[in-house]
Write a protein that holds these residues in place. Structure first.
Motif, PDB file in Angstrom:
ATOM      1  N   UNK A   1       0.833  -1.180   0.000  1.00 56.84           N
ATOM      2  CA  UNK A   1       0.000   0.000   0.000  1.00 56.84           C
ATOM      3  C   UNK A   1       0.878   1.244   0.000  1.00 56.84           C
ATOM      4  N   UNK A   2       0.585   2.161  -0.894  1.00 56.76           N
ATOM      5  CA  UNK A   2       1.315   3.420  -0.943  1.00 56.76           C
ATOM      6  C   UNK A   2       0.607   4.463  -0.085  1.00 56.76           C
ATOM      7  N   UNK A   3       1.398   5.299   0.525  1.00 51.66           N
ATOM      8  CA  UNK A   3       0.823   6.390   1.311  1.00 51.66           C
ATOM      9  C   UNK A   3       1.383   7.718   0.812  1.00 51.66           C
ATOM     10  N   UNK A   4       0.671   8.764   1.113  1.00 56.96           N
ATOM     11  CA  UNK A   4       1.111  10.104   0.754  1.00 56.96           C
ATOM     12  C   UNK A   4       0.724  11.042   1.885  1.00 56.96           C
ATOM     13  N   UNK A   5       1.548  12.031   2.108  1.00 53.26           N
ATOM     14  CA  UNK A   5       1.265  13.014   3.149  1.00 53.26           C
ATOM     15  C   UNK A   5       1.060  14.386   2.538  1.00 53.26           C
ATOM     16  N   UNK A   6       0.187  15.151   3.146  1.00 54.08           N
ATOM     17  CA  UNK A   6      -0.124  16.494   2.671  1.00 54.08           C
ATOM     18  C   UNK A   6      -0.075  17.480   3.830  1.00 54.08           C
ATOM     19  N   UNK A   7       0.392  18.684   3.538  1.00 54.64           N
ATOM     20  CA  UNK A   7       0.397  19.758   4.525  1.00 54.64           C
ATOM     21  C   UNK A   7      -0.450  20.889   3.968  1.00 54.64           C
ATOM     22  N   UNK A   8      -1.480  21.252   4.717  1.00 52.90           N
ATOM     23  CA  UNK A   8      -2.351  22.355   4.315  1.00 52.90           C
ATOM     24  C   UNK A   8      -1.709  23.667   4.740  1.00 52.90           C
ATOM     25  N   UNK A   9      -1.494  24.568   3.793  1.00 56.38           N
ATOM     26  CA  UNK A   9      -0.815  25.833   4.079  1.00 56.38           C
ATOM     27  C   UNK A   9      -1.482  26.948   3.293  1.00 56.38           C
ATOM     28  N   UNK A  10      -1.207  28.192   3.695  1.00 56.80           N
ATOM     29  CA  UNK A  10      -1.634  29.309   2.881  1.00 56.80           C
ATOM     30  C   UNK A  10      -2.764  30.146   3.416  1.00 56.80           C
ATOM     31  N   UNK A  11      -2.995  30.123   4.712  1.00 55.79           N
ATOM     32  CA  UNK A  11      -4.010  31.003   5.279  1.00 55.79           C
ATOM     33  C   UNK A  11      -3.618  32.460   5.103  1.00 55.79           C
ATOM     34  N   UNK A  12      -4.530  33.339   5.386  1.00 57.31           N
ATOM     35  CA  UNK A  12      -4.269  34.764   5.196  1.00 57.31           C
ATOM     36  C   UNK A  12      -3.326  35.363   6.229  1.00 57.31           C
ATOM     37  N   UNK A  13      -3.181  34.747   7.380  1.00 59.64           N
ATOM     38  CA  UNK A  13      -2.284  35.231   8.439  1.00 59.64           C
ATOM     39  C   UNK A  13      -2.539  36.695   8.779  1.00 59.64           C
ATOM     40  N   UNK A  14      -3.798  37.064   8.852  1.00 60.33           N
ATOM     41  CA  UNK A  14      -4.148  38.466   9.110  1.00 60.33           C
ATOM     42  C   UNK A  14      -3.608  38.957  10.447  1.00 60.33           C
ATOM     43  N   UNK A  15      -3.744  38.151  11.486  1.00 67.98           N
ATOM     44  CA  UNK A  15      -3.287  38.599  12.797  1.00 67.98           C
ATOM     45  C   UNK A  15      -1.761  38.629  12.894  1.00 67.98           C
ATOM     46  N   UNK A  16      -1.098  37.684  12.234  1.00 67.63           N
ATOM     47  CA  UNK A  16       0.362  37.629  12.309  1.00 67.63           C
ATOM     48  C   UNK A  16       1.011  38.638  11.364  1.00 67.63           C
ATOM     49  N   UNK A  17       0.364  38.909  10.249  1.00 61.99           N
ATOM     50  CA  UNK A  17       0.890  39.890   9.309  1.00 61.99           C
ATOM     51  C   UNK A  17       1.896  39.346   8.316  1.00 61.99           C
ATOM     52  N   UNK A  18       2.186  38.068   8.385  1.00 59.19           N
ATOM     53  CA  UNK A  18       3.083  37.425   7.411  1.00 59.19           C
ATOM     54  C   UNK A  18       2.753  35.947   7.344  1.00 59.19           C
ATOM     55  N   UNK A  19       3.229  35.291   6.311  1.00 60.20           N
ATOM     56  CA  UNK A  19       2.931  33.886   6.086  1.00 60.20           C
ATOM     57  C   UNK A  19       3.627  33.034   7.150  1.00 60.20           C
ATOM     58  N   UNK A  20       2.852  32.417   8.028  1.00 66.58           N
ATOM     59  CA  UNK A  20       3.417  31.586   9.102  1.00 66.58           C
ATOM     60  C   UNK A  20       4.205  30.410   8.539  1.00 66.58           C
ATOM     61  N   UNK A  21       3.764  29.873   7.410  1.00 67.78           N
ATOM     62  CA  UNK A  21       4.425  28.702   6.831  1.00 67.78           C
ATOM     63  C   UNK A  21       5.865  28.987   6.421  1.00 67.78           C
ATOM     64  N   UNK A  22       6.169  30.250   6.156  1.00 69.10           N
ATOM     65  CA  UNK A  22       7.517  30.600   5.715  1.00 69.10           C
ATOM     66  C   UNK A  22       8.389  31.179   6.835  1.00 69.10           C
ATOM     67  N   UNK A  23       7.870  31.223   8.048  1.00 67.69           N
ATOM     68  CA  UNK A  23       8.677  31.698   9.176  1.00 67.69           C
ATOM     69  C   UNK A  23       9.844  30.743   9.409  1.00 67.69           C
TER      70      UNK A  23
END
Length: 65
Positions: A1-23
């Motif tokens: 059986x093959x498996x694959x993993x996914x990471x959901x990214x790309x929220x607006x980060x309005x409160x943080x002011x920058x893309x959290x995924x790229x911190x």
């Protein structure tokens, strides 16, 4: 059986002011660190989010409709 993993990214980060995924965490973007962890467990990893924002990380990116 093959498996694959996914990471959901790309929220607006309005409160943080920058893309959290790229911190930086331990000298690399958080998202890249997570992708490597997921890949180690699942065998492959991809991002679900805006292609233009994450394609430079050299992992497959699938647009979130």
């Amino acid at each position: 059986m093959e498996t694959a993993g996914f990471v959901l990214a790309g929220g607006n980060s309005k409160r943080m002011g920058q893309d959290k995924a790229l911190l930086p965490v331990a000298g690399e973007p958080l998202l890249l660190r997570l992708l490597r962890m997921v890949e180690a467990v699942a065998g492959s990893a991809a991002v679900i989010g805006p292609r233009a924002r994450y394609e430079h990380l050299s992992y497959p990116v699938f647009e979130d409709r």
